[in-house]
Design a protein around this motif. Structure first.
Motif, mmCIF file in Angstrom:
data_model
loop_
_atom_site.group_PDB
_atom_site.id
_atom_site.type_symbol
_atom_site.label_atom_id
_atom_site.label_comp_id
_atom_site.label_asym_id
_atom_site.label_seq_id
_atom_site.Cartn_x
_atom_site.Cartn_y
_atom_site.Cartn_z
ATOM 1 N N GLY A 1 0.785 -1.233 0.000
ATOM 2 C CA GLY A 1 0.000 0.000 0.000
ATOM 3 C C GLY A 1 0.808 1.270 0.000
ATOM 4 N N TYR A 2 2.104 1.167 -0.319
ATOM 5 C CA TYR A 2 2.972 2.336 -0.318
ATOM 6 C C TYR A 2 3.521 2.589 -1.721
ATOM 7 C CZ TYR A 2 2.782 1.204 4.645
ATOM 8 O OH TYR A 2 2.345 0.902 5.904
ATOM 9 N N GLU A 3 4.243 3.690 -1.853
ATOM 10 C CA GLU A 3 4.873 4.041 -3.134
ATOM 11 C C GLU A 3 6.351 3.689 -3.075
ATOM 12 O OE1 GLU A 3 5.755 7.984 -5.914
ATOM 13 O OE2 GLU A 3 4.347 8.113 -4.221
ATOM 14 N N ALA A 4 6.865 3.129 -4.174
ATOM 15 C CA ALA A 4 8.276 2.745 -4.251
ATOM 16 C C ALA A 4 9.028 3.716 -5.150
ATOM 17 C CB ALA A 4 8.417 1.324 -4.775
ATOM 18 N N ARG A 5 10.208 4.133 -4.710
ATOM 19 C CA ARG A 5 11.065 5.048 -5.489
ATOM 20 C C ARG A 5 12.436 4.409 -5.682
ATOM 21 N NH1 ARG A 5 9.301 10.538 -4.457
ATOM 22 N NH2 ARG A 5 7.063 10.516 -4.908
ATOM 23 N N PRO A 6 12.675 3.702 -6.801
ATOM 24 C CA PRO A 6 14.009 3.149 -7.056
ATOM 25 C C PRO A 6 15.028 4.273 -7.263
ATOM 26 C CG PRO A 6 12.346 2.092 -8.439
ATOM 27 C CD PRO A 6 11.705 3.303 -7.832
ATOM 28 N N MET A 7 16.215 4.095 -6.677
ATOM 29 C CA MET A 7 17.273 5.107 -6.763
ATOM 30 C C MET A 7 18.592 4.426 -7.115
ATOM 31 S SD MET A 7 16.288 7.454 -3.460
ATOM 32 C CE MET A 7 16.097 6.015 -2.411
ATOM 33 N N PRO A 8 18.882 4.276 -8.399
ATOM 34 C CA PRO A 8 20.137 3.645 -8.806
ATOM 35 C C PRO A 8 21.343 4.451 -8.324
ATOM 36 C CG PRO A 8 18.600 3.813 -10.655
ATOM 37 C CD PRO A 8 18.049 4.650 -9.547
ATOM 38 N N THR B 1 21.697 -0.250 -5.983
ATOM 39 C CA THR B 1 20.423 0.450 -6.038
ATOM 40 C C THR B 1 19.756 0.423 -4.670
ATOM 41 O OG1 THR B 1 20.058 -0.020 -8.378
ATOM 42 C CG2 THR B 1 18.097 0.414 -7.061
ATOM 43 N N ALA B 2 19.109 1.514 -4.321
ATOM 44 C CA ALA B 2 18.248 1.557 -3.140
ATOM 45 C C ALA B 2 16.829 1.833 -3.606
ATOM 46 C CB ALA B 2 18.710 2.631 -2.162
ATOM 47 N N VAL B 3 15.866 1.316 -2.878
ATOM 48 C CA VAL B 3 14.459 1.562 -3.186
ATOM 49 C C VAL B 3 13.839 2.244 -1.978
ATOM 50 C CG1 VAL B 3 12.246 0.570 -3.867
ATOM 51 C CG2 VAL B 3 14.383 -0.503 -4.645
ATOM 52 N N GLY B 4 13.342 3.455 -2.183
ATOM 53 C CA GLY B 4 12.725 4.190 -1.094
ATOM 54 C C GLY B 4 11.248 3.867 -0.979
ATOM 55 N N LEU B 5 10.775 3.752 0.242
ATOM 56 C CA LEU B 5 9.360 3.539 0.514
ATOM 57 C C LEU B 5 8.794 4.830 1.076
ATOM 58 C CD1 LEU B 5 7.706 0.487 2.263
ATOM 59 C CD2 LEU B 5 7.211 2.809 3.034
ATOM 60 N N VAL B 6 7.792 5.387 0.394
ATOM 61 C CA VAL B 6 7.159 6.622 0.858
ATOM 62 C C VAL B 6 5.659 6.412 0.963
ATOM 63 C CG1 VAL B 6 8.934 8.154 -0.070
ATOM 64 C CG2 VAL B 6 7.018 7.502 -1.511
ATOM 65 N N GLY B 7 5.009 7.311 1.691
ATOM 66 C CA GLY B 7 3.567 7.219 1.869
ATOM 67 C C GLY B 7 3.175 6.731 3.240
ATOM 68 N N ASN B 8 4.158 6.507 4.123
ATOM 69 C CA ASN B 8 3.871 6.031 5.476
ATOM 70 C C ASN B 8 4.089 7.144 6.488
ATOM 71 O OD1 ASN B 8 6.728 5.690 4.772
ATOM 72 N ND2 ASN B 8 6.950 4.974 6.872
ATOM 73 N N ASP B 9 3.213 7.210 7.480
ATOM 74 C CA ASP B 9 3.362 8.191 8.553
ATOM 75 C C ASP B 9 4.102 7.621 9.759
ATOM 76 O OD1 ASP B 9 2.042 10.226 7.192
ATOM 77 O OD2 ASP B 9 0.081 9.489 7.823
ATOM 78 N N GLY B 10 4.151 6.306 9.862
ATOM 79 C CA GLY B 10 4.818 5.667 10.985
ATOM 80 C C GLY B 10 5.736 4.567 10.505
ATOM 81 N N LYS B 11 6.217 3.763 11.460
ATOM 82 C CA LYS B 11 7.152 2.693 11.138
ATOM 83 C C LYS B 11 6.437 1.584 10.374
ATOM 84 C CE LYS B 11 10.872 -0.042 13.179
ATOM 85 N NZ LYS B 11 11.620 -0.352 14.419
#
Length: 350
Positions: free
Chosen positions: A25-32, A37-47
Motif C-alpha cells: 500500500g505504499y509508493e516505491a522510489r528506485p534510486m540507482p 540500487t536503493a528503493v525508497g518507501l514513501v507514503g507512510n506516517d509511521g514505522k
C-alpha cells in the motif's frame, strides 16, 4: 524506509521489491547508485513492518528513516544533492554560487544595466522580483508578467540564470516559463498547494525559511516538493524574527551547518533580508560562507537610494565587487571556490 539492494541484485530482484512495496500500500522510489540500487518507501506516517522486504532476494539491508522528513534527510541520501543549471552553474558542490540583483524589476534599463554589471563581477544567477509580496497592500507590487519578460531579456543578453518568486499556485506555470529557479518566499514557506505545484514543474525550487519557522518545519516544507518527484530544492536561510530591532531579522547562521548535518539539500544564505541594513550585508555574507553556505543571495541595485523596494538593504554595484573579493578569500580559506564567472568560462572555451 530505504531498501538497500546488494551489489549483485538483478533487475528482477529490484522489480520484486518495488512490487512488494506497492502490494503493502505504499509508493516505491528506485534510486540507482554507483555501486548499488536503493528503493525508497514513501507514503507512510509511521514505522513499517520490514520483515517481508528483508526476506526478498537481493536485499542487503533495510534502513528505517527516523526523521519525519524522509526524502530530504541524509538517511535517505547520504551524498549531497548538486543542482546544475543550463548555464553551467552548480549549486551544492564545492563551489559557492552568487545570486544577485534588485529586489524588484523596475524597468528594462535598470535590470539590463545591473545584470551586465553583476555578470562581470562574478554572479551567475540574477535575482529580481516580478511579483512582490509586500506587508502593505499600498506598497510597490512589481511589474508582474512584464517583469518576467524583462528577466528573460536579461538572461538572453548576459547568460545569467534567473531566480524569481511565484506567489500562488495559479502563477507557477507562467513563472516557470521564464525562470531557471522558482523561488518560494518566506511568507509562503508553508503554502502547501504552492509547494506541490512548484514541485510538479520539475524545475529547481529555492525555498526560503519562514519568518518564525523551525529548521524541522523548513525541511518538512521541502519534503512537500520532493514528494512530487522533484529533488532539485535549494534551501535559503534569510533570517527569522527576533526581539531586537537593531536589524530587520536575526540571520541564523547556525542553521547552515545544522541543515548540512540533517539534509542532503544545498543551503544558501540571504544576508540582505537577514540584516535589512546595507552596512551589515558584507560582514554577514563573509560569515555565511565561513559557516558553509553553498551560495549567497544578495540584493544589488544600480542606485539603492532610488530603489522602489528594499533600498536600505541593497548594495551598490561597487559594494558588490567588494563582497565578491572578500567572500572569495573566505571560500578559499576553507577549501572552496566561488563559481567561475560566466565571462571567464566563455574565455576558457575559446
Amino acid at each position: 524506509m530505504l531498501v538497500v539492494m546488494s551489489h549483485g541484485a538483478t533487475d528482477e530482484d529490484i522489480r520484486r521489491v518495488v512490487s512488494t512495496i506497492e502490494e503493502m500500500g505504499y509508493e516505491a522510489r528506485p534510486m540507482p547508485g554507483r555501486q548499488r540500487t536503493a528503493v525508497g518507501l514513501v507514503g507512510n506516517d509511521g514505522k513499517v513492518d520490514s520483515t517481508r522486504l528483508e526476506a526478498l532476494p537481493g536485499v542487503l539491508q533495510v534502513i528505517h528513516v527516523t526523521q519525519p522528513y524522509k526524502q530530504v534527510s541524509r538517511e535517505w541520501r547520504p551524498e549531497p544533492t548538486i543542482i546544475e543549471l543550463a548555464n553551467g552553474t552548480r549549486i551544492g558542490g564545492n563551489e559557492v554560487v552568487l545570486m544577485a540583483g534588485p529586489c524588484s524589476v523596475e524597468s528594462e534599463e535598470q535590470i539590463l544595466s545591473v545584470a551586465r554589471r553583476l555578470r562581470d563581477a562574478g554572479a551567475t544567477i540574477l535575482r529580481g522580483g516580478a511579483f512582490k509580496p509586500r506587508t502593505s497592500p499600498y506598497s510597490w507590487q512589481g511589474l508582474g508578467v512584464e517583469g518576467l519578460r524583462l528577466l528573460s531579456l536579461a538572461r538572453e543578453e548576459t547568460g545569467m540564470a534567473i531566480v524569481t518568486e511565484a506567489l500562488e499556485p495559479e502563477m507557477v506555470d507562467i513563472v516557470a516559463e521564464h525562470a531557471d529557479i522558482i523561488q518560494i518566499g518566506a511568507r509562503n514557506m508553508q503554502n502547501y498547494p504552492l509547494l506541490r505545484r512548484a514541485g510538479r514543474t520539475g524545475k529547481p525550487v529555492l525555498l526560503k525559511r519562514g519568518l518564525a519557522a523551525t529548521i524541522k518545519e523548513l525541511l518538512l516544507s521541502a519534503e512537500y516538493i520532493l514528494a512530487e518527484g522533484n529533488s532539485q530544492v535549494i534551501l535559503c536561510e534569510r533570517g527569522v524574527r527576533g526581539f531586537d530591532n537593531h536589524t530587520r531579522n536575526l540571520l541564523d547562521l547556525s542553521a547552515i551547518p545544522v541543515v548540512h548535518s540533517l539534509s542532503h539539500l544545498p543551503i544558501i544564505a540571504d544576508p540582505s533580508h537577514g540584516t535589512g541594513i546595507r552596512s551589515k550585508v558584507i560582514p554577514m555574507a563573509r560569515a555565511a560562507v565561513a559557516a558553509g553556505a553553498d551560495g549567497l543571495m544578495v540584493e544589488v541595485h544600480p542606485d539603492p537610494d532610488r530603489a522602489l523596494s528594499d533600498g536600505a538593504q541593497s548594495l551598490a554595484p561597487d559594494q558588490f565587487d567588494e563582497l565578491v573579493d572578500q567572500v572569495g578569500s573566505i571560500a578559499e580559506a576553507i577549501g572552496r571556490t566561488l563559481t567561475p564567472s560566466l565571462s571567464s568560462r566563455l574565455a576558457a572555451a575559446r
